[in-house]
Write a protein that holds these residues in place. Structure first.
Motif, PDB file in Angstrom:
ATOM      1  N   THR A  98       1.546  10.842   5.196  1.00  0.00           N
ATOM      2  CA  THR A  98       2.680  11.459   4.515  1.00  0.00           C
ATOM      3  C   THR A  98       3.354  12.543   5.347  1.00  0.00           C
ATOM      4  OG1 THR A  98       1.364  13.212   3.496  1.00  0.00           O
ATOM      5  CG2 THR A  98       1.531  11.124   2.308  1.00  0.00           C
ATOM      6  N   GLY A  99       2.692  13.009   6.392  1.00  0.00           N
ATOM      7  CA  GLY A  99       3.189  14.199   7.055  1.00  0.00           C
ATOM      8  C   GLY A  99       3.105  15.347   6.052  1.00  0.00           C
ATOM      9  N   ALA A 100       3.483  16.527   6.431  1.00  0.00           N
ATOM     10  CA  ALA A 100       3.466  17.667   5.508  1.00  0.00           C
ATOM     11  C   ALA A 100       4.623  17.603   4.527  1.00  0.00           C
ATOM     12  CB  ALA A 100       3.515  18.967   6.304  1.00  0.00           C
ATOM     13  N   ASN A 101       5.601  16.710   4.793  1.00  0.00           N
ATOM     14  CA  ASN A 101       6.824  16.658   3.979  1.00  0.00           C
ATOM     15  C   ASN A 101       6.745  15.701   2.800  1.00  0.00           C
ATOM     16  OD1 ASN A 101       7.735  13.937   4.877  1.00  0.00           O
ATOM     17  ND2 ASN A 101       7.826  14.941   6.872  1.00  0.00           N
ATOM     18  N   GLY A 102       5.716  14.857   2.722  1.00  0.00           N
ATOM     19  CA  GLY A 102       5.559  13.945   1.601  1.00  0.00           C
ATOM     20  C   GLY A 102       6.437  12.715   1.640  1.00  0.00           C
ATOM     21  N   LEU A 103       7.136  12.496   2.753  1.00  0.00           N
ATOM     22  CA  LEU A 103       8.008  11.325   2.855  1.00  0.00           C
ATOM     23  C   LEU A 103       7.738  10.513   4.115  1.00  0.00           C
ATOM     24  CD1 LEU A 103      10.338   9.526   1.908  1.00  0.00           C
ATOM     25  CD2 LEU A 103      11.936  11.204   2.865  1.00  0.00           C
ATOM     26  N   VAL A 104       7.741  11.160   5.272  1.00  0.00           N
ATOM     27  CA  VAL A 104       7.557  10.431   6.527  1.00  0.00           C
ATOM     28  C   VAL A 104       6.587  11.185   7.434  1.00  0.00           C
ATOM     29  CG1 VAL A 104       9.660  11.423   7.531  1.00  0.00           C
ATOM     30  CG2 VAL A 104       8.735   9.338   8.496  1.00  0.00           C
ATOM     31  N   GLY A 105       5.598  10.444   7.933  1.00  0.00           N
ATOM     32  CA  GLY A 105       4.629  11.023   8.854  1.00  0.00           C
ATOM     33  C   GLY A 105       4.706  10.322  10.191  1.00  0.00           C
ATOM     34  N   CYS A 148       5.161   6.466   9.523  1.00  0.00           N
ATOM     35  CA  CYS A 148       4.900   5.890   8.208  1.00  0.00           C
ATOM     36  C   CYS A 148       5.880   6.497   7.208  1.00  0.00           C
ATOM     37  CB  CYS A 148       3.467   6.203   7.788  1.00  0.00           C
ATOM     38  SG  CYS A 148       3.044   5.654   6.119  1.00  0.00           S
ATOM     39  N   VAL A 149       6.598   5.661   6.466  1.00  0.00           N
ATOM     40  CA  VAL A 149       7.502   6.124   5.410  1.00  0.00           C
ATOM     41  C   VAL A 149       6.822   5.806   4.082  1.00  0.00           C
ATOM     42  CG1 VAL A 149       9.796   5.969   4.387  1.00  0.00           C
ATOM     43  CG2 VAL A 149       9.521   5.676   6.875  1.00  0.00           C
ATOM     44  N   CYS A 150       6.581   6.837   3.271  1.00  0.00           N
ATOM     45  CA  CYS A 150       5.839   6.709   2.016  1.00  0.00           C
ATOM     46  C   CYS A 150       6.772   6.323   0.874  1.00  0.00           C
ATOM     47  CB  CYS A 150       5.139   8.025   1.697  1.00  0.00           C
ATOM     48  SG  CYS A 150       4.006   8.507   3.005  1.00  0.00           S
ATOM     49  N   THR A 151       6.348   5.339   0.101  1.00  0.00           N
ATOM     50  CA  THR A 151       7.158   4.824  -0.999  1.00  0.00           C
ATOM     51  C   THR A 151       6.450   5.039  -2.331  1.00  0.00           C
ATOM     52  OG1 THR A 151       6.200   2.607  -0.836  1.00  0.00           O
ATOM     53  CG2 THR A 151       8.173   3.038   0.485  1.00  0.00           C
ATOM     54  N   GLY A 152       7.222   5.198  -3.386  1.00  0.00           N
ATOM     55  CA  GLY A 152       6.658   5.218  -4.730  1.00  0.00           C
ATOM     56  C   GLY A 152       6.230   3.822  -5.133  1.00  0.00           C
ATOM     57  N   ASN A 212       0.808  -1.209   0.000  1.00  0.00           N
ATOM     58  CA  ASN A 212       0.000   0.000   0.000  1.00  0.00           C
ATOM     59  C   ASN A 212       0.851   1.273   0.000  1.00  0.00           C
ATOM     60  OD1 ASN A 212      -2.518   1.236  -0.133  1.00  0.00           O
ATOM     61  ND2 ASN A 212      -2.569   1.543   2.069  1.00  0.00           N
ATOM     62  N   GLY A 213       2.032   1.202  -0.606  1.00  0.00           N
ATOM     63  CA  GLY A 213       2.857   2.385  -0.787  1.00  0.00           C
ATOM     64  C   GLY A 213       3.539   2.911   0.456  1.00  0.00           C
ATOM     65  N   CYS A 214       3.832   2.022   1.408  1.00  0.00           N
ATOM     66  CA  CYS A 214       4.529   2.502   2.616  1.00  0.00           C
ATOM     67  C   CYS A 214       5.100   1.336   3.420  1.00  0.00           C
ATOM     68  CB  CYS A 214       3.593   3.315   3.502  1.00  0.00           C
ATOM     69  SG  CYS A 214       2.287   2.365   4.311  1.00  0.00           S
ATOM     70  N   TYR A 215       5.938   1.698   4.371  1.00  0.00           N
ATOM     71  CA  TYR A 215       6.332   0.793   5.440  1.00  0.00           C
ATOM     72  C   TYR A 215       6.342   1.621   6.713  1.00  0.00           C
ATOM     73  CZ  TYR A 215      11.098   2.665   4.728  1.00  0.00           C
ATOM     74  OH  TYR A 215      12.188   3.484   4.574  1.00  0.00           O
ATOM     75  N   HIS A 216       6.322   0.948   7.841  1.00  0.00           N
ATOM     76  CA  HIS A 216       6.249   1.654   9.116  1.00  0.00           C
ATOM     77  C   HIS A 216       7.494   1.414   9.955  1.00  0.00           C
ATOM     78  CE1 HIS A 216       2.014   1.515   7.905  1.00  0.00           C
ATOM     79  NE2 HIS A 216       1.953   2.679   8.515  1.00  0.00           N
TER      80      HIS A 216
END
Length: 179
Positions: free
Chosen positions: A30-37, A45-49, A12-16
């Motif tokens: 995503t947090g406000a930074n688009g990478l890690v929330g 949560c770390v967002c992956t392509g 689902n486009g992420c890992y924790h």
């Protein structure tokens, strides 16, 4: 202080990143930074392509802040604070057993510097079903921190992250939104 690299499974486009003592639900954020929330104490949560499959992740548990990152080597670089209630945390996946504990000083607050490259290519492909297909790489460095530092975007150049930053969720959700 050695780094360790694994092909890490994502869904689902992420890992924790999790601490075993956390009670936080592991949602997409995503947090406000688009990478890690950061989801709360002991969870991020770390967002992956890469939607499903594998990304290459290198982790390094340091005792002090690392040198400034090389922006030429990475697309996005973000720093966040992470609290470890038990003194143990790392990726929440089967491959985590191969990685060191990121809480190098036990219970407390840590600064995480998360680097990524290849998310745009990975987002176009969506899946990387084996280690030979991996185009997305992450580097996570953690070190003890007094806390209180705001989330910091050091570099933000990938298009995937730009889409996530343009439409940040108002709250964490169960599934990755379709960019």
């Amino acid at each position: 202080m050695a780094d360790h690299t694994v092909a890490l499974s994502v869904d689902n486009g992420c890992y924790h990143l999790t601490d075993p003592a956390t009670a936080q639900p592991l949602l997409y954020h995503t947090g406000a930074n688009g990478l890690v929330g950061v989801l709360g104490d002991g969870a991020a949560c770390v967002c992956t392509g890469t939607l499903t499959g594998y990304v290459r992740v290198t982790v390094l548990a340091a005792q002090e802040p690392p040198a400034a990152p090389d922006p030429a080597a990475w697309d996005d670089i973000v720093e966040v604070s992470f609290t470890s209630p038990s003194g143990r945390f790392g990726p929440a996946c089967p491959e985590a057993a191969l990685l060191p504990n990121l809480a190098s000083a036990g219970v407390g607050t840590y600064r995480l510097r998360v680097h990524v490259r290849g998310r745009d290519t990975a987002a176009r492909a969506e899946t990387a079903n084996n280690a030979d297909d991996v185009t997305e790489e992450h580097l996570i460095i953690s070190w003890p921190d007094a806390g209180g530092e705001p989330e910091t975007i050091i570099q933000a150049t990938d298009a995937f992250g730009a889409r996530l930053r343009a439409h940040p969720p108002t709250r964490p959700r169960c599934r990755r939104p379709i960019p």
